[in-house]
Scaffold this motif. Sequence first.
Motif, PDB file in Angstrom:
ATOM      1  N   GLU A  93       0.673  -1.153   0.005  1.00 11.42           N
ATOM      2  CA  GLU A  93       0.174  -0.077   0.161  1.00 11.42           C
ATOM      3  C   GLU A  93       0.919   1.298   0.135  1.00 11.42           C
ATOM      4  OE1 GLU A  93      -3.264  -2.167  -0.534  1.00 11.42           O
ATOM      5  OE2 GLU A  93      -3.102   0.263  -0.076  1.00 11.42           O
ATOM      6  N   LEU A  94       0.558   2.188  -0.841  1.00  8.04           N
ATOM      7  CA  LEU A  94       1.125   3.357  -0.647  1.00  8.04           C
ATOM      8  C   LEU A  94       0.332   4.746  -0.609  1.00  8.04           C
ATOM      9  CD1 LEU A  94       3.600   2.775  -3.960  1.00  8.04           C
ATOM     10  CD2 LEU A  94       4.029   2.401  -1.499  1.00  8.04           C
ATOM     11  N   ASN A  95      -0.752   4.406  -0.142  1.00  8.95           N
ATOM     12  CA  ASN A  95      -1.470   5.646   0.126  1.00  8.95           C
ATOM     13  C   ASN A  95      -1.148   6.780   0.916  1.00  8.95           C
ATOM     14  OD1 ASN A  95      -3.741   4.233  -1.310  1.00  8.95           O
ATOM     15  ND2 ASN A  95      -4.306   3.133   0.578  1.00  8.95           N
ATOM     16  N   ASN A  96      -0.385   6.190   2.078  1.00  3.33           N
ATOM     17  CA  ASN A  96       0.122   7.402   2.605  1.00  3.33           C
ATOM     18  C   ASN A  96       1.996   7.443   2.265  1.00  3.33           C
ATOM     19  OD1 ASN A  96      -2.009   7.750   4.194  1.00  3.33           O
ATOM     20  ND2 ASN A  96      -1.547   5.871   5.260  1.00  3.33           N
ATOM     21  N   VAL A  97       2.485   8.628   2.750  1.00  3.96           N
ATOM     22  CA  VAL A  97       3.970   8.857   2.163  1.00  3.96           C
ATOM     23  C   VAL A  97       4.513   7.609   2.988  1.00  3.96           C
ATOM     24  CG1 VAL A  97       5.896  10.065   2.385  1.00  3.96           C
ATOM     25  CG2 VAL A  97       3.586  11.527   2.233  1.00  3.96           C
ATOM     26  N   LYS A  98       5.503   6.893   2.138  1.00  2.35           N
ATOM     27  CA  LYS A  98       6.314   5.617   2.472  1.00  2.35           C
ATOM     28  C   LYS A  98       7.621   6.377   2.109  1.00  2.35           C
ATOM     29  CE  LYS A  98       2.784   3.018   2.840  1.00  2.35           C
ATOM     30  NZ  LYS A  98       2.359   2.164   4.268  1.00  2.35           N
ATOM     31  N   GLU A  99       8.449   5.576   2.970  1.00  5.14           N
ATOM     32  CA  GLU A  99       9.862   5.806   3.277  1.00  5.14           C
ATOM     33  C   GLU A  99      10.577   4.533   2.788  1.00  5.14           C
ATOM     34  OE1 GLU A  99      11.122   7.761   6.837  1.00  5.14           O
ATOM     35  OE2 GLU A  99       9.770   9.360   6.733  1.00  5.14           O
ATOM     36  N   THR A 100      11.809   4.558   2.001  1.00  2.00           N
ATOM     37  CA  THR A 100      12.619   3.706   1.686  1.00  2.00           C
ATOM     38  C   THR A 100      14.206   4.324   1.274  1.00  2.00           C
ATOM     39  OG1 THR A 100      12.992   1.801   0.237  1.00  2.00           O
ATOM     40  CG2 THR A 100      12.295   3.905  -0.933  1.00  2.00           C
ATOM     41  N   GLY A 101      15.050   3.438   1.333  1.00  2.00           N
ATOM     42  CA  GLY A 101      16.226   3.798   1.053  1.00  2.00           C
ATOM     43  C   GLY A 101      16.489   4.272  -0.417  1.00  2.00           C
ATOM     44  N   VAL A 102      16.076   3.296  -1.289  1.00  2.00           N
ATOM     45  CA  VAL A 102      16.239   3.577  -2.653  1.00  2.00           C
ATOM     46  C   VAL A 102      15.158   3.274  -3.479  1.00  2.00           C
ATOM     47  CG1 VAL A 102      17.719   3.084  -4.599  1.00  2.00           C
ATOM     48  CG2 VAL A 102      18.713   2.784  -2.590  1.00  2.00           C
ATOM     49  N   LEU A 103      14.539   4.344  -4.255  1.00  2.00           N
ATOM     50  CA  LEU A 103      13.315   3.992  -5.200  1.00  2.00           C
ATOM     51  C   LEU A 103      14.057   3.747  -6.473  1.00  2.00           C
ATOM     52  CD1 LEU A 103      10.385   4.274  -5.832  1.00  2.00           C
ATOM     53  CD2 LEU A 103      10.542   6.641  -6.266  1.00  2.00           C
ATOM     54  N   ILE A 104      13.528   2.683  -7.116  1.00  2.00           N
ATOM     55  CA  ILE A 104      13.908   2.227  -8.438  1.00  2.00           C
ATOM     56  C   ILE A 104      12.921   2.293  -9.285  1.00  2.00           C
ATOM     57  CG2 ILE A 104      15.079   0.766  -9.758  1.00  2.00           C
ATOM     58  CD1 ILE A 104      16.034  -0.704  -7.187  1.00  2.00           C
ATOM     59  N   VAL A 105      12.947   3.114 -10.287  1.00  2.00           N
ATOM     60  CA  VAL A 105      11.904   3.175 -11.451  1.00  2.00           C
ATOM     61  C   VAL A 105      12.187   2.508 -12.527  1.00  2.00           C
ATOM     62  CG1 VAL A 105      10.348   5.056 -12.726  1.00  2.00           C
ATOM     63  CG2 VAL A 105      11.255   5.564 -10.419  1.00  2.00           C
ATOM     64  N   GLY A 106      11.429   1.502 -12.705  1.00  2.00           N
ATOM     65  CA  GLY A 106      11.800   0.581 -14.002  1.00  2.00           C
ATOM     66  C   GLY A 106      12.025  -0.794 -13.724  1.00  2.00           C
ATOM     67  N   ALA A 107      11.389  -1.672 -13.934  1.00  2.00           N
ATOM     68  CA  ALA A 107      11.441  -3.029 -13.796  1.00  2.00           C
ATOM     69  C   ALA A 107      11.833  -3.972 -14.876  1.00  2.00           C
ATOM     70  CB  ALA A 107      10.331  -3.933 -13.120  1.00  2.00           C
ATOM     71  N   GLY A 108      13.014  -3.264 -15.846  1.00  2.00           N
ATOM     72  CA  GLY A 108      13.608  -3.907 -16.558  1.00  2.00           C
ATOM     73  C   GLY A 108      14.723  -4.680 -16.232  1.00  2.00           C
ATOM     74  N   PRO A 109      15.763  -5.319 -16.936  1.00  2.00           N
ATOM     75  CA  PRO A 109      16.973  -5.997 -16.261  1.00  2.00           C
ATOM     76  C   PRO A 109      17.759  -5.140 -15.430  1.00  2.00           C
ATOM     77  CG  PRO A 109      16.566  -6.434 -18.765  1.00  2.00           C
ATOM     78  CD  PRO A 109      15.522  -5.329 -18.433  1.00  2.00           C
ATOM     79  N   CYS A 110      17.834  -3.869 -15.901  1.00  2.00           N
ATOM     80  CA  CYS A 110      18.731  -3.010 -15.042  1.00  2.00           C
ATOM     81  C   CYS A 110      18.029  -2.776 -13.553  1.00  2.00           C
ATOM     82  CB  CYS A 110      19.050  -1.588 -15.627  1.00  2.00           C
ATOM     83  SG  CYS A 110      19.884  -0.386 -14.833  1.00  2.00           S
ATOM     84  N   GLY A 111      16.697  -2.347 -13.657  1.00  2.00           N
ATOM     85  CA  GLY A 111      16.188  -2.087 -12.379  1.00  2.00           C
ATOM     86  C   GLY A 111      15.979  -3.357 -11.551  1.00  2.00           C
ATOM     87  N   LEU A 112      15.710  -4.335 -12.080  1.00  2.00           N
ATOM     88  CA  LEU A 112      15.661  -5.703 -11.344  1.00  2.00           C
ATOM     89  C   LEU A 112      16.966  -6.191 -10.874  1.00  2.00           C
ATOM     90  CD1 LEU A 112      13.237  -7.691 -13.791  1.00  2.00           C
ATOM     91  CD2 LEU A 112      12.960  -7.193 -11.335  1.00  2.00           C
ATOM     92  N   ALA A 113      18.223  -6.162 -11.380  1.00  2.00           N
ATOM     93  CA  ALA A 113      19.449  -6.432 -11.169  1.00  2.00           C
ATOM     94  C   ALA A 113      19.814  -5.594 -10.086  1.00  2.00           C
ATOM     95  CB  ALA A 113      20.426  -6.437 -12.226  1.00  2.00           C
ATOM     96  N   LEU A 114      19.434  -4.400 -10.067  1.00  2.00           N
ATOM     97  CA  LEU A 114      19.681  -3.437  -8.822  1.00  2.00           C
ATOM     98  C   LEU A 114      19.142  -3.603  -7.559  1.00  2.00           C
ATOM     99  CD1 LEU A 114      21.237  -0.888  -7.857  1.00  2.00           C
ATOM    100  CD2 LEU A 114      19.275   0.645  -8.723  1.00  2.00           C
TER     101      LEU A 114
END
Length: 474
Positions: free
Chosen positions: A2-23
């Motif tokens: 769920e992302l209805n409220n402001v969520k916090e994370t260390g790294v946000l990765i945009v894009g689930a291609g080979p690059c994003g998945l490997a990272l």
Amino acid sequence: MELNNVKETGVLIVGAGPCGLALACDLARRGVPALLVEQAPALFPGSRGKGIQPRTREVLDDLGVGDAVREHGGPAPVGMAWRNGERMGEHRMFRVAAPTDAEPYGEPWMMPQWRTQEILLARLRELGGDVVFDTALTGLDQDADGVTAQLSTGPVRASYLVAADGGRSTVRRALGIAMTGETVDPAPMLVADVRIAGDALDRLNWHMTDTGSGFITLCPLPGTEDFQLAAQFKEGEPDTSAEGVRALVAARTHLEAADVTEVRWSSDFRPRAALADRFREGRVFLAGDAAHVHSPAGGQGLNTSVQDAYNLGWKLGQVLGHGAPPALLDTYEQERRPVAAEVLGLSTRIHRGEQERGAATQQLGVGYRGGPLSSGRAGVLESGDRAPDGPCGDRRLFDVYRGPHFTLLAVGTEAELPEPAAPEGLRVHRVDAYEAYGKGLFLVRPDGYIGWAGEDADGLAGYLAPLGLGLKRG
């Protein structure tokens, strides 16, 4: 998730291609909180980036998916030229070399991009992560402490954001980072995944026909029933419909339209080469096709993208998990942008027939000599070089290196080995003399490159400190 409220994370990765998945896999095994979002409802369905180069196979093995890649892929088929429906003879598309102790993979490995992504996603889930699909980035702001991203499902606050969202990157455009490049070939191309009836076309060869309207190729994809079709259009525009693909096959090959029993995916594009003017803007990084766009010739795009992730992942891990100074992240662009520029030139020359698909395409020679994290030399190696594989008792050196840690390797020397202050982050290992290294001490980075080298440990402590590592004082 769920992302209805402001969520916090260390790294946000945009894009689930080979690059994003490997990272995401690399960060997950480091225990770094990361959120991977993808605007599409599922993983990319096509075969587009089908060639896994030897260096990328090493990377994937380190990420824990080497066995799956071996199981689901296969060697590149031998090329077969056709003319007027007749076979004209075979030729090899890529350089093939016998595996050696130092280089365990001697040839490219063929596997459709969708399979590579499925394997990486399965690994990510094993590590406790996942992809949030149907989630688009609609805006972002950043300050000295982090990035606030507006997603279609709600806002997210992250320490860093990585744009792995492809050549038409929404993130790159939001940052106003330009791409500098050229059209490699003015003729548009079509690529599709098709199935061919029965024994109408053998799966032992990569079939190629060059006609006055442009070439067409049909490459069997190992581990599937599919062929990847690629066609050039010197005149007109590609018709990506199933009927258009069937008509194309019938017009340019000895096959009938009905022999194409299924068109599973199709797309069109114009080959181009472009490089982002910079790979970083504050706390936002560009990686993969968001940072560099290649011609498909030579099979370099996916491979360079995965290795972007491999370079950036350990640096984010050291900063967020081990107290390394944020300045370490400056070295991502300093190391990867020159590599991307060189590989772009290689892809373009191969596309234009100016260079063969030789050793350079395997990316085993890619390195960071003279870079900001390279210091010293010993034996036959210089810092910045790829650390070779080799025998190590009942294991391999790659087994010793596998994982998110650094390795201090003593080769054929009795030099005193320092004791790491944080053993989980730095492992010390001694081996007999080995010609691929010579004699000396070699600090192997988590991405398999030699960061520091010397005949003894003088200067090692000073090198390690900015990486969030340390040695015990005597």
